[in-house]
Design a protein around this motif. Structure first.
Motif, PDB file in Angstrom:
ATOM      1  N   LEU A 190       0.821  -1.217   0.000  1.00  0.00           N
ATOM      2  CA  LEU A 190       0.000   0.000   0.000  1.00  0.00           C
ATOM      3  C   LEU A 190       0.851   1.260   0.000  1.00  0.00           C
ATOM      4  CD1 LEU A 190      -2.643  -1.101   2.676  1.00  0.00           C
ATOM      5  CD2 LEU A 190      -2.716  -1.414   0.190  1.00  0.00           C
ATOM      6  N   LYS A 191       0.192   2.378  -0.345  1.00  0.00           N
ATOM      7  CA  LYS A 191       0.803   3.705  -0.230  1.00  0.00           C
ATOM      8  C   LYS A 191       0.168   4.417   0.963  1.00  0.00           C
ATOM      9  CE  LYS A 191       3.197   3.936  -4.180  1.00  0.00           C
ATOM     10  NZ  LYS A 191       4.632   4.293  -4.211  1.00  0.00           N
ATOM     11  N   TYR A 192       0.880   5.419   1.490  1.00  0.00           N
ATOM     12  CA  TYR A 192       0.414   6.056   2.729  1.00  0.00           C
ATOM     13  C   TYR A 192       0.547   7.574   2.662  1.00  0.00           C
ATOM     14  CZ  TYR A 192       0.723   1.275   4.353  1.00  0.00           C
ATOM     15  OH  TYR A 192       0.534  -0.071   4.483  1.00  0.00           O
ATOM     16  N   THR A 193      -0.264   8.252   3.524  1.00  0.00           N
ATOM     17  CA  THR A 193      -0.157   9.712   3.638  1.00  0.00           C
ATOM     18  C   THR A 193       0.338  10.078   5.036  1.00  0.00           C
ATOM     19  OG1 THR A 193      -2.366  10.000   4.567  1.00  0.00           O
ATOM     20  CG2 THR A 193      -2.185   9.985   2.154  1.00  0.00           C
ATOM     21  N   GLU A 194       0.747  11.335   5.175  1.00  0.00           N
ATOM     22  CA  GLU A 194       1.133  11.878   6.486  1.00  0.00           C
ATOM     23  C   GLU A 194      -0.035  11.837   7.461  1.00  0.00           C
ATOM     24  OE1 GLU A 194       3.904  13.357   7.793  1.00  0.00           O
ATOM     25  OE2 GLU A 194       5.167  12.919   6.047  1.00  0.00           O
ATOM     26  N   SER A 195      -1.252  11.948   6.914  1.00  0.00           N
ATOM     27  CA  SER A 195      -2.438  12.012   7.776  1.00  0.00           C
ATOM     28  C   SER A 195      -3.059  10.625   7.999  1.00  0.00           C
ATOM     29  CB  SER A 195      -3.456  13.008   7.227  1.00  0.00           C
ATOM     30  OG  SER A 195      -3.648  12.815   5.835  1.00  0.00           O
ATOM     31  N   HIS A 196      -2.290   9.563   7.718  1.00  0.00           N
ATOM     32  CA  HIS A 196      -2.622   8.185   8.113  1.00  0.00           C
ATOM     33  C   HIS A 196      -3.715   7.520   7.293  1.00  0.00           C
ATOM     34  CE1 HIS A 196       0.060   8.986  11.435  1.00  0.00           C
ATOM     35  NE2 HIS A 196      -0.676  10.041  11.743  1.00  0.00           N
ATOM     36  N   GLU A 197      -3.919   7.993   6.046  1.00  0.00           N
ATOM     37  CA  GLU A 197      -4.756   7.225   5.134  1.00  0.00           C
ATOM     38  C   GLU A 197      -3.865   6.245   4.384  1.00  0.00           C
ATOM     39  OE1 GLU A 197      -4.749  10.681   4.883  1.00  0.00           O
ATOM     40  OE2 GLU A 197      -6.681  11.158   5.818  1.00  0.00           O
ATOM     41  N   TRP A 198      -4.421   5.089   3.971  1.00  0.00           N
ATOM     42  CA  TRP A 198      -3.705   4.187   3.068  1.00  0.00           C
ATOM     43  C   TRP A 198      -4.411   4.184   1.717  1.00  0.00           C
ATOM     44  CZ3 TRP A 198      -6.867   0.466   1.160  1.00  0.00           C
ATOM     45  CH2 TRP A 198      -7.880  -0.063   1.977  1.00  0.00           C
ATOM     46  N   ILE A 199      -3.662   3.858   0.668  1.00  0.00           N
ATOM     47  CA  ILE A 199      -4.181   3.900  -0.702  1.00  0.00           C
ATOM     48  C   ILE A 199      -3.739   2.618  -1.398  1.00  0.00           C
ATOM     49  CG2 ILE A 199      -4.111   5.127  -2.940  1.00  0.00           C
ATOM     50  CD1 ILE A 199      -3.026   6.867   0.251  1.00  0.00           C
ATOM     51  N   ARG A 200      -4.694   1.937  -1.992  1.00  0.00           N
ATOM     52  CA  ARG A 200      -4.345   0.737  -2.760  1.00  0.00           C
ATOM     53  C   ARG A 200      -4.744   0.945  -4.213  1.00  0.00           C
ATOM     54  NH1 ARG A 200      -7.792  -3.723  -0.870  1.00  0.00           N
ATOM     55  NH2 ARG A 200      -9.135  -3.116  -2.580  1.00  0.00           N
ATOM     56  N   PRO A 201      -3.773   1.024  -5.139  1.00  0.00           N
ATOM     57  CA  PRO A 201      -4.111   1.170  -6.555  1.00  0.00           C
ATOM     58  C   PRO A 201      -4.769  -0.118  -7.061  1.00  0.00           C
ATOM     59  CG  PRO A 201      -1.815   1.748  -6.124  1.00  0.00           C
ATOM     60  CD  PRO A 201      -2.326   1.034  -4.915  1.00  0.00           C
ATOM     61  N   ASP A 202      -5.985   0.007  -7.631  1.00  0.00           N
ATOM     62  CA  ASP A 202      -6.687  -1.137  -8.208  1.00  0.00           C
ATOM     63  C   ASP A 202      -6.620  -1.030  -9.729  1.00  0.00           C
ATOM     64  OD1 ASP A 202      -7.330  -1.921  -5.601  1.00  0.00           O
ATOM     65  OD2 ASP A 202      -9.185  -0.754  -5.604  1.00  0.00           O
ATOM     66  N   GLU A 203      -7.483  -1.767 -10.410  1.00  0.00           N
ATOM     67  CA  GLU A 203      -7.515  -1.737 -11.888  1.00  0.00           C
ATOM     68  C   GLU A 203      -8.141  -0.436 -12.392  1.00  0.00           C
ATOM     69  OE1 GLU A 203      -6.586  -4.779 -13.925  1.00  0.00           O
ATOM     70  OE2 GLU A 203      -5.551  -4.807 -11.997  1.00  0.00           O
ATOM     71  N   GLY A 204      -7.798  -0.042 -13.568  1.00  0.00           N
ATOM     72  CA  GLY A 204      -8.521   1.015 -14.295  1.00  0.00           C
ATOM     73  C   GLY A 204      -8.452   2.400 -13.671  1.00  0.00           C
ATOM     74  N   GLY A 205      -7.316   2.740 -13.073  1.00  0.00           N
ATOM     75  CA  GLY A 205      -7.165   4.098 -12.536  1.00  0.00           C
ATOM     76  C   GLY A 205      -8.012   4.366 -11.301  1.00  0.00           C
ATOM     77  N   ILE A 206      -8.391   3.292 -10.613  1.00  0.00           N
ATOM     78  CA  ILE A 206      -9.189   3.453  -9.399  1.00  0.00           C
ATOM     79  C   ILE A 206      -8.327   3.068  -8.191  1.00  0.00           C
ATOM     80  CG2 ILE A 206     -11.138   2.435  -8.110  1.00  0.00           C
ATOM     81  CD1 ILE A 206     -12.635   2.421 -10.824  1.00  0.00           C
ATOM     82  N   VAL A 207      -8.501   3.830  -7.091  1.00  0.00           N
ATOM     83  CA  VAL A 207      -7.792   3.480  -5.859  1.00  0.00           C
ATOM     84  C   VAL A 207      -8.799   3.255  -4.732  1.00  0.00           C
ATOM     85  CG1 VAL A 207      -5.659   4.730  -6.435  1.00  0.00           C
ATOM     86  CG2 VAL A 207      -7.489   5.904  -5.167  1.00  0.00           C
ATOM     87  N   THR A 208      -8.439   2.337  -3.829  1.00  0.00           N
ATOM     88  CA  THR A 208      -9.233   2.142  -2.610  1.00  0.00           C
ATOM     89  C   THR A 208      -8.505   2.857  -1.469  1.00  0.00           C
ATOM     90  OG1 THR A 208      -9.997   0.014  -3.411  1.00  0.00           O
ATOM     91  CG2 THR A 208     -10.202   0.408  -1.041  1.00  0.00           C
ATOM     92  N   VAL A 209      -9.283   3.521  -0.599  1.00  0.00           N
ATOM     93  CA  VAL A 209      -8.700   4.321   0.474  1.00  0.00           C
ATOM     94  C   VAL A 209      -9.278   3.886   1.825  1.00  0.00           C
ATOM     95  CG1 VAL A 209      -8.380   6.660   1.392  1.00  0.00           C
ATOM     96  CG2 VAL A 209      -8.427   6.285  -1.090  1.00  0.00           C
ATOM     97  N   GLY A 210      -8.402   3.857   2.814  1.00  0.00           N
ATOM     98  CA  GLY A 210      -8.852   3.580   4.182  1.00  0.00           C
ATOM     99  C   GLY A 210      -7.958   4.314   5.163  1.00  0.00           C
ATOM    100  N   ILE A 211      -8.116   4.006   6.452  1.00  0.00           N
ATOM    101  CA  ILE A 211      -7.188   4.561   7.436  1.00  0.00           C
ATOM    102  C   ILE A 211      -6.340   3.429   7.992  1.00  0.00           C
ATOM    103  CG2 ILE A 211      -8.676   6.507   8.023  1.00  0.00           C
ATOM    104  CD1 ILE A 211      -9.293   5.053  10.700  1.00  0.00           C
ATOM    105  N   THR A 212      -5.153   3.792   8.444  1.00  0.00           N
ATOM    106  CA  THR A 212      -4.177   2.765   8.823  1.00  0.00           C
ATOM    107  C   THR A 212      -4.493   2.161  10.190  1.00  0.00           C
ATOM    108  OG1 THR A 212      -2.714   4.339   9.914  1.00  0.00           O
ATOM    109  CG2 THR A 212      -2.355   3.976   7.546  1.00  0.00           C
ATOM    110  N   ASP A 213      -3.835   1.059  10.458  1.00  0.00           N
ATOM    111  CA  ASP A 213      -3.942   0.394  11.761  1.00  0.00           C
ATOM    112  C   ASP A 213      -3.544   1.370  12.867  1.00  0.00           C
ATOM    113  OD1 ASP A 213      -4.342  -1.698  13.491  1.00  0.00           O
ATOM    114  OD2 ASP A 213      -2.316  -2.521  13.241  1.00  0.00           O
ATOM    115  N   TYR A 214      -2.467   2.108  12.628  1.00  0.00           N
ATOM    116  CA  TYR A 214      -2.020   3.111  13.593  1.00  0.00           C
ATOM    117  C   TYR A 214      -3.135   4.126  13.871  1.00  0.00           C
ATOM    118  CZ  TYR A 214       0.584   7.096  15.471  1.00  0.00           C
ATOM    119  OH  TYR A 214       1.004   8.133  16.253  1.00  0.00           O
TER     120      TYR A 214
END
Lengths: 361, 126
Positions: free
Chosen positions: B7-31
């Protein structure tokens, strides 16, 4: 952060992995395992809270009834009516009838009184009372630094008391206190609390605090933090000073008339209360329950009736017992009737909330 | 603390998972979910709404407080996790899987390159 005060139980909280937060100038545990589980432990079984931050003030006089007469001139309830060993919920008001603090006063003897006050208000209460002290014969002593405090709360409190004290003393009746001599020194036991469950508050010498904490744990109590404490008291509509009580709110507006004796000839703030009672109240503290799925109501959110702004939430949150949003708000008279549906504005959207009977549970 | 490598991450603790077709899934991290403690409410954006990177896009609320979630990249909301409406605690129990928040159609795919990898995020939270 450095000048936060530490409870005698601080090390225990840290060892338990508590999440520590600043509260009323103290570094206190907001939760251990989780607020919801801790709330449910207290409702269903037994919890123990560190209340060492609360204040203990002793008031005494050489002559019988002198201290009580003075206390009756600065507190709203009726100290003279207290029997020895009994306590009452009462309020300390400013000159305009606003709340400085809410507290419990106990009559230990005809010359000695014990006051338990809010942590955030110890200094202000003591300063205010010192200013009002008569020239002689009443002595006020702030002993807040000498005590550790534990609130043991829940339906299993009586059984826990028996196992903790093993016959060394008797659990006082509701709203009563006693001092018990034990192998860990004298402890003051008050059959009160801030959760709406049966229970007692135990005040002991600071150094013995950790031992009494361990006895509570051995008796089956779950450590519970300020987060659970706040949710428990809100479910029972017990006001929190600083949120639901304030220097510009009177006890009548807060629905605390049961703790105000207007038959007493005089006490500080009485004039305003008499006037409010005669002329009617402009606003009242009501209990609101979210009727639909909604974000948690929180203090500061504005309440509407149609387009009219009718109040502001003073406390709020999700009730672990009910699983829905609950709050208290000062609402303009006319909109405060049980069953009235109002709207709470949360991030620009409005969510319906009904005025319900206190307490929530 | 769990920080999945993929996964990719932000300073503000979201995670980003690149999926198919230019779409990403976003959530917040375990931390983030541990810091926020027990979540009781999640407010998600509407499908079709457009956001720029760093816009406030969602709110997660614990018993004690409300926290803003920021769009990690610019794009249009194409799906939200409806299951969270009934049980926000899914985010606590499964922050990287069942507790995902929303999916975005990227409007500027190169923004992904500016996000942190797992190693950088791990040192950010340690």
């Amino acid at each position: 952060m450095d000048d936060l005060r530490r409870s005698p139980l601080h090390d225990i909280h840290v060892q338990l992995g508590a999440r520590m937060v600043p509260f009323a100038g103290w570094d206190m545990p907001v939760q251990y395992k989780g607020i919801i589980a801790e709330n449910k432990a207290v409702r269903g079984k037994l919890g123990v809270f560190d209340i060492s931050h609360m204040g203990q003030v002793f008031v005494s006089s050489d002559t019988a009834d002198v201290a009580s007469a003075w206390l009756d001139s600065i507190l709203t309830n009726n100290v003279a009516k207290l029997k020895i060993g009994h306590g009452q919920y009462t309020l300390l008001l400013n000159e305009t009838g606003g709340v400085i603090d809410d507290l419990i006063v106990y009559r230990q003897t005809d010359t000695d009184y014990f006051l338990v006050v809010n942590a955030s208000m110890v200094e202000e209460d003591v300063r205010w009372m010192q200013e009002k002290l008569p020239a002689s014969d009443v002595v006020l002593t702030n002993c807040s630094d000498d005590f550790a405090g534990l609130a043991v709360q829940g339906p299993e409190a009586v059984t826990a008391f028996q196992s903790m004290f093993d016959g060394a003393g008797q659990l006082p009746e509701r709203f009563c206190m006693s001092t018990i001599a034990t192998d860990n020194g004298d402890v003051i036991i008050c059959r009160t609390g801030y959760t709406g469950e049966d229970g007692f508050e135990l005040f002991c010498a600071s150094a013995t605090g950790p031992r009494w904490w361990q006895r509570c744990i051995d008796a089956g109590a779950t450590p519970a933090g300020l987060g659970a404490r706040d949710s428990l008291r809100l479910e029972k509509c017990y006001p929190l000073n600083g949120n639901d009580l304030a220097p510009d709110r009177t006890p009548l507006e807060a629905g605390l008339a049961f703790a105000v004796d207007l038959h007493k000839p005089d006490f500080i703030g009485r004039e305003t209360l008499i006037r409010q009672k005669t002329k009617g109240l402009h606003r009242r503290l009501v209990a609101l329950k979210q009727t639909n799925k909604s974000p948690p109501p929180r203090p500061g959110y504005v309440v509407f009736s149609g387009d009219e702004e009718v109040g502001t939430l003073s406390s709020g949150g999700v009730s672990p017992s009910l699983g829905c949003g609950i709050s208290m708000a000062y609402i303009t008279s006319g909109h405060n009737k049980i069953g009235t549906v109002l709207e709470v504005e949360i991030r620009g959207k409005r969510f319906p909330a009904e005025v319900v009977r206190k307490p929530f549970i | 603390m769990n920080v999945p490598d993929a996964l990719k991450y932000t300073e503000s603790h979201e995670w980003i998972r690149p999926d198919e077709g230019g779409i990403v899934t976003v959530g917040i991290t375990d931390y983030a979910q541990q810091e926020m403690t027990e979540l009781v409410y999640v407010e998600l954006p509407d499908v079709g709404q457009q956001f720029s990177a760093k816009d406030e896009i969602a709110v997660v609320e614990s018993v004690k407080s409300a926290s803003d979630i920021y769009a990690p990249v610019s794009g249009e909301v194409v799906e939200v996790n409806e299951a969270l409406a009934d049980d926000a605690a899914i985010v606590n129990n499964s922050p990287f899987d069942d507790g995902w928040l929303f999916r975005l159609k990227l409007s500027n795919p190169s923004e992904i390159d500016y996000l942190m990898g797992a190693e950088a995020y791990t040192s950010r939270i340690s």
